[in-house]
Motif scaffolding. Structure first.
Motif, mmCIF file in Angstrom:
data_model
loop_
_atom_site.group_PDB
_atom_site.id
_atom_site.type_symbol
_atom_site.label_atom_id
_atom_site.label_comp_id
_atom_site.label_asym_id
_atom_site.label_seq_id
_atom_site.Cartn_x
_atom_site.Cartn_y
_atom_site.Cartn_z
ATOM 1 N N GLN A 1 0.845 -1.205 0.000
ATOM 2 C CA GLN A 1 0.000 0.000 0.000
ATOM 3 C C GLN A 1 0.873 1.245 0.000
ATOM 4 O O GLN A 1 0.582 2.230 -0.661
ATOM 5 C CB GLN A 1 -0.893 0.021 1.238
ATOM 6 N N ASN B 1 2.271 1.688 -3.615
ATOM 7 C CA ASN B 1 1.383 2.173 -4.682
ATOM 8 C C ASN B 1 0.526 3.355 -4.232
ATOM 9 O O ASN B 1 -0.268 3.877 -5.004
ATOM 10 C CB ASN B 1 0.546 1.030 -5.283
ATOM 11 N N ASN C 1 -1.849 3.492 -2.231
ATOM 12 C CA ASN C 1 -3.252 3.135 -2.135
ATOM 13 C C ASN C 1 -3.712 3.088 -0.678
ATOM 14 O O ASN C 1 -3.993 2.031 -0.131
ATOM 15 C CB ASN C 1 -3.413 1.766 -2.824
ATOM 16 N N HIS C 2 -3.778 4.262 -0.045
ATOM 17 C CA HIS C 2 -4.202 4.333 1.344
ATOM 18 C C HIS C 2 -4.662 5.753 1.624
ATOM 19 O O HIS C 2 -4.070 6.709 1.105
ATOM 20 C CB HIS C 2 -3.048 3.960 2.278
ATOM 21 N N GLU C 3 -5.700 5.879 2.448
ATOM 22 C CA GLU C 3 -6.292 7.220 2.630
ATOM 23 C C GLU C 3 -5.313 8.231 3.230
ATOM 24 O O GLU C 3 -5.459 9.426 3.031
ATOM 25 C CB GLU C 3 -7.564 7.135 3.482
ATOM 26 N N ASP D 1 -0.871 10.527 -0.175
ATOM 27 C CA ASP D 1 -1.315 11.152 -1.416
ATOM 28 C C ASP D 1 -0.449 10.721 -2.603
ATOM 29 O O ASP D 1 -0.615 11.192 -3.710
ATOM 30 C CB ASP D 1 -1.416 12.678 -1.282
ATOM 31 N N GLN D 2 0.489 9.826 -2.362
ATOM 32 C CA GLN D 2 1.289 9.255 -3.450
ATOM 33 C C GLN D 2 1.953 7.980 -2.937
ATOM 34 O O GLN D 2 1.925 7.707 -1.734
ATOM 35 C CB GLN D 2 2.370 10.251 -3.898
ATOM 36 N N GLY D 3 2.562 7.232 -3.838
ATOM 37 C CA GLY D 3 3.322 6.060 -3.415
ATOM 38 C C GLY D 3 4.754 6.434 -3.083
ATOM 39 O O GLY D 3 5.270 7.442 -3.569
ATOM 40 N N GLU E 1 -0.233 2.720 -15.359
ATOM 41 C CA GLU E 1 -0.929 2.114 -14.213
ATOM 42 C C GLU E 1 -0.260 0.796 -13.885
ATOM 43 O O GLU E 1 -0.007 0.006 -14.789
ATOM 44 C CB GLU E 1 -2.383 1.796 -14.590
#
Ligand code: AMP
Ligand code: ZN
Length: 501
Positions: free
Chosen positions: A308, A311, A313-315, A318-320, A500
């Motif tokens: 997470q 990538n 992908n977590h609240e 704001d970026q990986g 992506e």
């Protein structure tokens, strides 16, 4: 060998590190319970000990680093009664517990690889050492510190303490406080959890902990023993496997701070009860990774997986961020302090790590311009001094940045450098950044230029096709790129591309 100081959690002070049998060093670190993929908090602890391992090796020690895999015996809630964490997940997913163990262990190794953590020399599993664990339980019983009740075996704390041993010395807990605390807990449980109470009633004292537990009907992870079918208590494997591979007393024992009690205090008690020896001379504990001040943990729902993080992908992100950015972020704080995870802190670490890498690249391109403008021997001594002071990575990093500032001023023509300094600095950054801190140059960043260049060429060719109204070619380019998940967007300023995962 130079003097290294380690903060010892038993004596609560920094002590000179004196291995039992130099140049050999034995180090045992409690590994993961493989019921769920590791989160970033776990990763922090393992990175901390990776640096300890790396620095000891750098100093010339021959380290035997043992880190276990807990694949049985760790029950939900870290208590003595109830379901095994692994069996619980296996049941939910209709899998064999060993399938969960395999899947999670493979993921753990992959994650450790991503973070550039070196593998331990021995990685023993609890299920692979059931015989040895049974032998140790028997030894504890024979020595009078264990007793059997209905197929389970418990450790007799009162007897242990009555014989003049200190239970709770690592966590600093006093036996009276533990007793009154336990009293409150069991009163609370009496109303809500009858099973728990049953187990408690088997024990002579509420403080006693399980060495071996009888497996009731539904329990799938079970082995034959002199006390019937059952499974080992959670703390037992670490006593048994550290003794087996490192001897009755070895140099360093590590783990996260949350393991001090009960896990490590119970481990010490088991070792003394079975071998009469204190297992380790130095107890080191890594502090917690927190999120808004709360310990990161799977059960609290605030845990991030490394993937997470990468990538984005977590609240909270704001970026990986790359694994190396996260490693650098963690090493900017001393292992014994808590570290709060936040997007801003990671962003700052990303910048810092880029600056460090850029400086090293600049160094690789420097040529002599005159006299030495920096005493590189002194810089090296400062780097070593930082690490010799209980592995102080943040201070080491700040010295590395002092050197980078000098390198940049040489580049800007504001300072001079000679060939010997260039060679010395190259060796120094190689040792401390790559070998000791275990950071890796980020391949992706180096590739970025190449990929950007190629994409600009492809986009220009597509643009040309479009201006010639050769739609077939321009569509072909777009479709081929789409197959490798690259999408092209036409904007007023020209075409842009994105990838992506
Ligand atoms: P476990 O799999 O829960 O037994 O944990 C594996 C290791 O990770 C242990 O050494 C724990 O102390 C450590 N650990 C767990 N949570 C955290 C956290 N939030 N920060 C740092 N280390 C942690
Ligand atoms: Zn352990």
């Amino acid at each position: 060998m130079e003097v290294l100081h380690i903060y010892n959690n038993v004596t609560r002070q920094k002590e000179e590190f004196k291995p039992i049998n130099p140049p050999f060093v034995g180090m045992y670190v409690c590994g993961p319970t493989v019921y769920n993929n590791v989160h970033l908090g776990n990763v922090r602890t393992f990175i901390g000990f990776d640096v300890v391992y790396r620095y000891l090796t750098y100093l010339g020690y021959k380290v035997r680093y043992v880190r276990n895999i807990t694949d049985v015996g760790h029950l939900v809630g870290d208590v003595d009664e109830g379901e095994d964490k692994i069996a619980k997940r296996a049941k939910l997913e209709n899998l064999d517990p060993m399938e969960i163990v395999q899947e999670v262990t493979i993921d753990f190794h992959e994650v450790m690889g991503l973070f550039n953590a070196l593998p331990p020399n021995i990685e023993p599993t609890a299920t692979g050492h059931i015989m040895e664990q049974i032998e140790t339980v028997q030894a504890i019983i024979d020595n009078g510190y264990g007793y059997e009740r209905n197929g389970s075996v418990y450790f007799d704390i009162e007897k242990f303490v009555a014989d003049g041993n200190d239970y709770g010395k690592l966590s600093g807990r006093k036996i009276e406080d533990l007793l009154s605390q336990q009293e409150r807990v069991s009163q609370g449980q009496a109303s809500s959890n009858e099973r728990n109470l049953e187990g408690q009633q088997e024990k002579k004292s509420q403080l006693d902990f399980a060495l071996w537990k009888k497996a009731d009907k539904g329990h799938i992870m079970r082995w034959r023993s002199p006390w019937g079918e059952g499974f080992p208590g959670w703390h037992l494997e670490c006593s048994v496997m550290s003794t087996k591979y490192l001897g009755e007393t070895f140099d360093i024992h590590g783990g996260g701070m949350d393991l001090k009690f009960p896990h490590h205090d119970c481990e010490i008690a088991q070792n003394i009860a079975s071998t009469t020896k204190d297992p380790a001379n130095y107890w080191m504990h890594g502090n917690m990774l927190t999120v808004n001040g709360t310990k990161m943990s799977k059960s609290l729902g605030n845990a991030f997986t490394p993937r997470q993080l990468m990538n984005g992908n977590h609240e909270l992100l704001d970026q990986g961020y790359s694994a190396m950015t996260a490693r650098f972020f963690m090493l900017q704080t001393h292992y014994s302090s808590t570290l709060d995870f936040s997007n801003d802190a990671l962003k700052a670490a990303e910048k810092g790590f880029k600056r460090l890498q850029q400086g090293i690249k600049t160094l690789s391109q420097l040529t002599p311009t005159g006299d030495a403008g920096l005493n590189t021997a002194e810089l090296e001594a400062q780097c070593r001094a930082a690490m010799n002071d209980d592995f102080n990575t943040p201070i080491l990093i700040s010295h590395l940045f002092d050197g980078i500032r000098y390198i940049n001023s040489v580049k800007d023509g504001k300072a001079t450098i000679d060939q010997a300094s260039i060679d010395h600095l190259k060796a120094l950054y190689n040792s401390f950044v790559f070998d000791v801190l275990g950071l890796k140059a980020e391949e992706q960043q180096q590739d970025d230029g190449l990929v950007d260049g190629l994409m600009n060429t492809i986009i220009a060719l597509r643009q040309e096709a479009r201006s010639n109204k050769d739609w077939a070619t321009s569509d072909k380019i777009r479709d081929h790129l789409a197959q490798i998940n690259i999408s092209i967007k036409d904007t007023k300023e020209g075409a842009t591309w994105s990838h992506e995962e």
